[in-house]
Scaffold this motif. Structure first.
Motif, PDB file in Angstrom:
ATOM      1  N   ASP A  72     -38.984  36.456 -34.222  1.00  0.00           N
ATOM      2  CA  ASP A  72     -37.096  36.837 -34.094  1.00  0.00           C
ATOM      3  C   ASP A  72     -37.640  36.664 -32.806  1.00  0.00           C
ATOM      4  N   THR A  73     -37.732  36.265 -31.981  1.00  0.00           N
ATOM      5  CA  THR A  73     -37.425  35.767 -30.592  1.00  0.00           C
ATOM      6  C   THR A  73     -37.261  34.403 -30.155  1.00  0.00           C
ATOM      7  N   MET A  74     -36.005  33.928 -30.059  1.00  0.00           N
ATOM      8  CA  MET A  74     -35.856  32.185 -29.941  1.00  0.00           C
ATOM      9  C   MET A  74     -35.239  31.742 -28.509  1.00  0.00           C
ATOM     10  N   TYR A  75     -35.163  30.532 -28.334  1.00  0.00           N
ATOM     11  CA  TYR A  75     -35.138  30.144 -26.165  1.00  0.00           C
ATOM     12  C   TYR A  75     -33.414  28.696 -26.348  1.00  0.00           C
ATOM     13  N   TRP A  76     -33.679  28.799 -24.900  1.00  0.00           N
ATOM     14  CA  TRP A  76     -32.788  27.903 -24.861  1.00  0.00           C
ATOM     15  C   TRP A  76     -33.717  27.403 -23.507  1.00  0.00           C
ATOM     16  N   TYR A  77     -33.938  26.010 -23.810  1.00  0.00           N
ATOM     17  CA  TYR A  77     -34.691  25.364 -22.102  1.00  0.00           C
ATOM     18  C   TYR A  77     -33.743  24.453 -22.156  1.00  0.00           C
ATOM     19  N   LEU A 129     -37.894  21.836 -16.071  1.00  0.00           N
ATOM     20  CA  LEU A 129     -37.603  22.884 -17.997  1.00  0.00           C
ATOM     21  C   LEU A 129     -37.173  23.937 -17.412  1.00  0.00           C
ATOM     22  N   LYS A 130     -36.349  24.382 -17.439  1.00  0.00           N
ATOM     23  CA  LYS A 130     -35.731  25.955 -17.272  1.00  0.00           C
ATOM     24  C   LYS A 130     -34.731  26.867 -18.165  1.00  0.00           C
ATOM     25  N   ILE A 131     -35.461  27.864 -18.125  1.00  0.00           N
ATOM     26  CA  ILE A 131     -34.326  29.047 -19.684  1.00  0.00           C
ATOM     27  C   ILE A 131     -33.536  28.570 -19.287  1.00  0.00           C
ATOM     28  N   MET A 132     -32.422  29.075 -20.502  1.00  0.00           N
ATOM     29  CA  MET A 132     -30.601  29.282 -20.656  1.00  0.00           C
ATOM     30  C   MET A 132     -30.593  30.653 -20.792  1.00  0.00           C
ATOM     31  N   PHE A 133     -30.767  30.601 -21.750  1.00  0.00           N
ATOM     32  CA  PHE A 133     -30.965  31.543 -22.547  1.00  0.00           C
ATOM     33  C   PHE A 133     -32.467  32.282 -23.654  1.00  0.00           C
ATOM     34  N   SER A 134     -32.464  33.625 -23.654  1.00  0.00           N
ATOM     35  CA  SER A 134     -32.711  34.202 -24.839  1.00  0.00           C
ATOM     36  C   SER A 134     -32.218  35.512 -25.899  1.00  0.00           C
ATOM     37  N   TYR A 135     -32.887  35.242 -27.238  1.00  0.00           N
ATOM     38  CA  TYR A 135     -32.702  35.861 -27.856  1.00  0.00           C
ATOM     39  C   TYR A 135     -33.196  36.713 -28.668  1.00  0.00           C
ATOM     40  N   ASN A 136     -33.334  37.928 -29.193  1.00  0.00           N
ATOM     41  CA  ASN A 136     -33.963  38.787 -30.193  1.00  0.00           C
ATOM     42  C   ASN A 136     -33.949  39.510 -31.260  1.00  0.00           C
ATOM     43  N   ASN A 137     -33.465  39.007 -32.406  1.00  0.00           N
ATOM     44  CA  ASN A 137     -33.221  40.027 -33.421  1.00  0.00           C
ATOM     45  C   ASN A 137     -31.586  39.777 -33.924  1.00  0.00           C
ATOM     46  N   LEU A 174     -28.568  38.804 -27.208  1.00  0.00           N
ATOM     47  CA  LEU A 174     -29.023  38.340 -26.606  1.00  0.00           C
ATOM     48  C   LEU A 174     -29.801  39.345 -25.350  1.00  0.00           C
ATOM     49  N   ILE A 175     -30.839  38.832 -25.021  1.00  0.00           N
ATOM     50  CA  ILE A 175     -31.364  39.256 -23.918  1.00  0.00           C
ATOM     51  C   ILE A 175     -31.663  38.518 -22.628  1.00  0.00           C
ATOM     52  N   ILE A 176     -31.506  37.448 -22.384  1.00  0.00           N
ATOM     53  CA  ILE A 176     -31.750  37.017 -21.116  1.00  0.00           C
ATOM     54  C   ILE A 176     -30.442  35.841 -21.251  1.00  0.00           C
ATOM     55  N   ASN A 177     -29.903  35.754 -20.408  1.00  0.00           N
ATOM     56  CA  ASN A 177     -28.673  34.769 -20.218  1.00  0.00           C
ATOM     57  C   ASN A 177     -29.039  34.445 -18.115  1.00  0.00           C
ATOM     58  N   GLU A 178     -29.722  33.567 -18.489  1.00  0.00           N
ATOM     59  CA  GLU A 178     -29.346  33.308 -17.037  1.00  0.00           C
ATOM     60  C   GLU A 178     -28.320  32.424 -16.221  1.00  0.00           C
ATOM     61  N   THR A 179     -28.253  31.784 -14.944  1.00  0.00           N
ATOM     62  CA  THR A 179     -26.823  31.345 -14.828  1.00  0.00           C
ATOM     63  C   THR A 179     -26.828  30.321 -14.781  1.00  0.00           C
ATOM     64  N   VAL A 180     -25.474  30.047 -15.918  1.00  0.00           N
ATOM     65  CA  VAL A 180     -25.471  28.848 -16.701  1.00  0.00           C
ATOM     66  C   VAL A 180     -24.339  28.987 -16.592  1.00  0.00           C
ATOM     67  N   PRO A 181     -23.063  28.089 -16.462  1.00  0.00           N
ATOM     68  CA  PRO A 181     -21.699  27.872 -16.903  1.00  0.00           C
ATOM     69  C   PRO A 181     -21.448  28.825 -17.464  1.00  0.00           C
ATOM     70  N   ASP A 226     -23.786  17.785 -17.299  1.00  0.00           N
ATOM     71  CA  ASP A 226     -24.830  18.469 -18.870  1.00  0.00           C
ATOM     72  C   ASP A 226     -25.636  18.060 -19.196  1.00  0.00           C
ATOM     73  N   SER A 227     -25.884  16.108 -18.579  1.00  0.00           N
ATOM     74  CA  SER A 227     -26.644  14.869 -19.846  1.00  0.00           C
ATOM     75  C   SER A 227     -28.166  15.842 -19.397  1.00  0.00           C
ATOM     76  N   ALA A 228     -29.030  16.117 -19.972  1.00  0.00           N
ATOM     77  CA  ALA A 228     -30.084  16.472 -19.912  1.00  0.00           C
ATOM     78  C   ALA A 228     -30.665  16.343 -21.378  1.00  0.00           C
ATOM     79  N   VAL A 229     -32.104  16.592 -20.869  1.00  0.00           N
ATOM     80  CA  VAL A 229     -32.868  17.100 -22.729  1.00  0.00           C
ATOM     81  C   VAL A 229     -32.957  18.553 -23.265  1.00  0.00           C
ATOM     82  N   TYR A 230     -32.471  19.469 -24.067  1.00  0.00           N
ATOM     83  CA  TYR A 230     -32.251  20.787 -24.589  1.00  0.00           C
ATOM     84  C   TYR A 230     -33.521  20.802 -24.997  1.00  0.00           C
ATOM     85  N   PHE A 231     -33.843  21.553 -25.067  1.00  0.00           N
ATOM     86  CA  PHE A 231     -34.657  22.389 -26.329  1.00  0.00           C
ATOM     87  C   PHE A 231     -34.525  23.484 -26.501  1.00  0.00           C
TER      88      PHE A 231
END
Lengths: 112, 113
Positions: A30-35, A43-51, A54-61, A85-90
């Motif tokens: 029920d929880t998903m993330y973008w790193y 590796l740095k977290i960008m966002f997290s969603y639960n159900n 949006l529950i986490i929104n790091e300092t992302v443009p 923005d070139s990177a690997v997104y997980f």
């Protein structure tokens, strides 16, 4: 039978374009993330969603906008792509109440 | 407060050696400390994890040592094999931040045959 799958695996695009990366998990989590993993492999977290919320929104443009149509999917839309923005997104997922996070295979984004 | 510091940046050992990777954290709210293994072109995969109520955890050839008072933890790989060559990340997370993982900077391990 991939648990967390991302598409596409590779994405090459020009500066200024808008692109999306899709993520799906079949683990029933029920929880998903973008790193984001940069060129130095950090590796740095960008966002997290639960159900779907949006529950986490790091300092992302704010050019980065996640969207969760249902709890099995978390997509990442990026507007006006920049060279940096070139990177690997997980994408990753976790079941609330458990600690283990499962990662997808990554999307290598190259902005030229 | 959110940082996790990892060392060394890279490590070369001979087959059978015992590489040790160290991490330190600052945030005392962290209560979950995993190690992830990443092969080129793949996503990070959980290797082993520990909670702060134990000082050591062993799974197969992998051992985490945890020192709560020093806010440090380390990964030991016993009888290392060439197939263990990968990048290793320590991480920390806490329930107060929805278990978002704060990663160390990674250690590139090469095990020579």
């Amino acid at each position: 039978d991939t648990a967390v799958s991302q598409t596409p695996k590779y994405l090459v695009t020009q500066m200024g374009n808008d692109k999306s990366i899709k993520c799906e998990q079949n683990l029933g989590h029920d929880t998903m993330y973008w790193y984001k993993q940069d060129s130095k492999k950090f590796l740095k977290i960008m966002f997290s969603y639960n159900n779907k919320e949006l529950i986490i929104n790091e300092t992302v443009p704010n050019r980065f906008s996640p969207k969760s149509p249902d709890k099995a999917h978390l997509n990442l839309h990026i507007n006006s792509l920049e060279l940096g923005d070139s990177a690997v997104y997980f994408c990753a997922s976790r079941q609330q109440g458990n600690t283990e996070a499962f990662f997808g295979q990554g999307t290598r984004l190259t902005v030229v | 407060q959110q940082q996790v510091k990892q060392s060394p940046q890279s490590l070369i050992v001979q087959k059978g050696g015992i590489p040790i990777i160290n991490c330190a954290y600052e945030n005392t709210a962290f209560d979950y400390f995993p190690w992830y293994q990443q092969f080129p072109g793949k996503g990070p995969a959980l290797l082993i994890a520990i909670r702060p109520d134990v000082s050591e955890k062993k799974e197969g050839r992998f051992t985490i040592s945890f020192n709560k008072s020093a806010k440090q933890f380390s990964l030991h790989i016993m009888d290392s094999q060439p197939g263990d060559s990968a990048t290793y990340f320590c991480a920390a997370a806490g329930m107060d931040s929805s278990y978002k993982l704060i990663f160390g900077s990674g250690t590139r391990l090469l095990v020579r045959p």
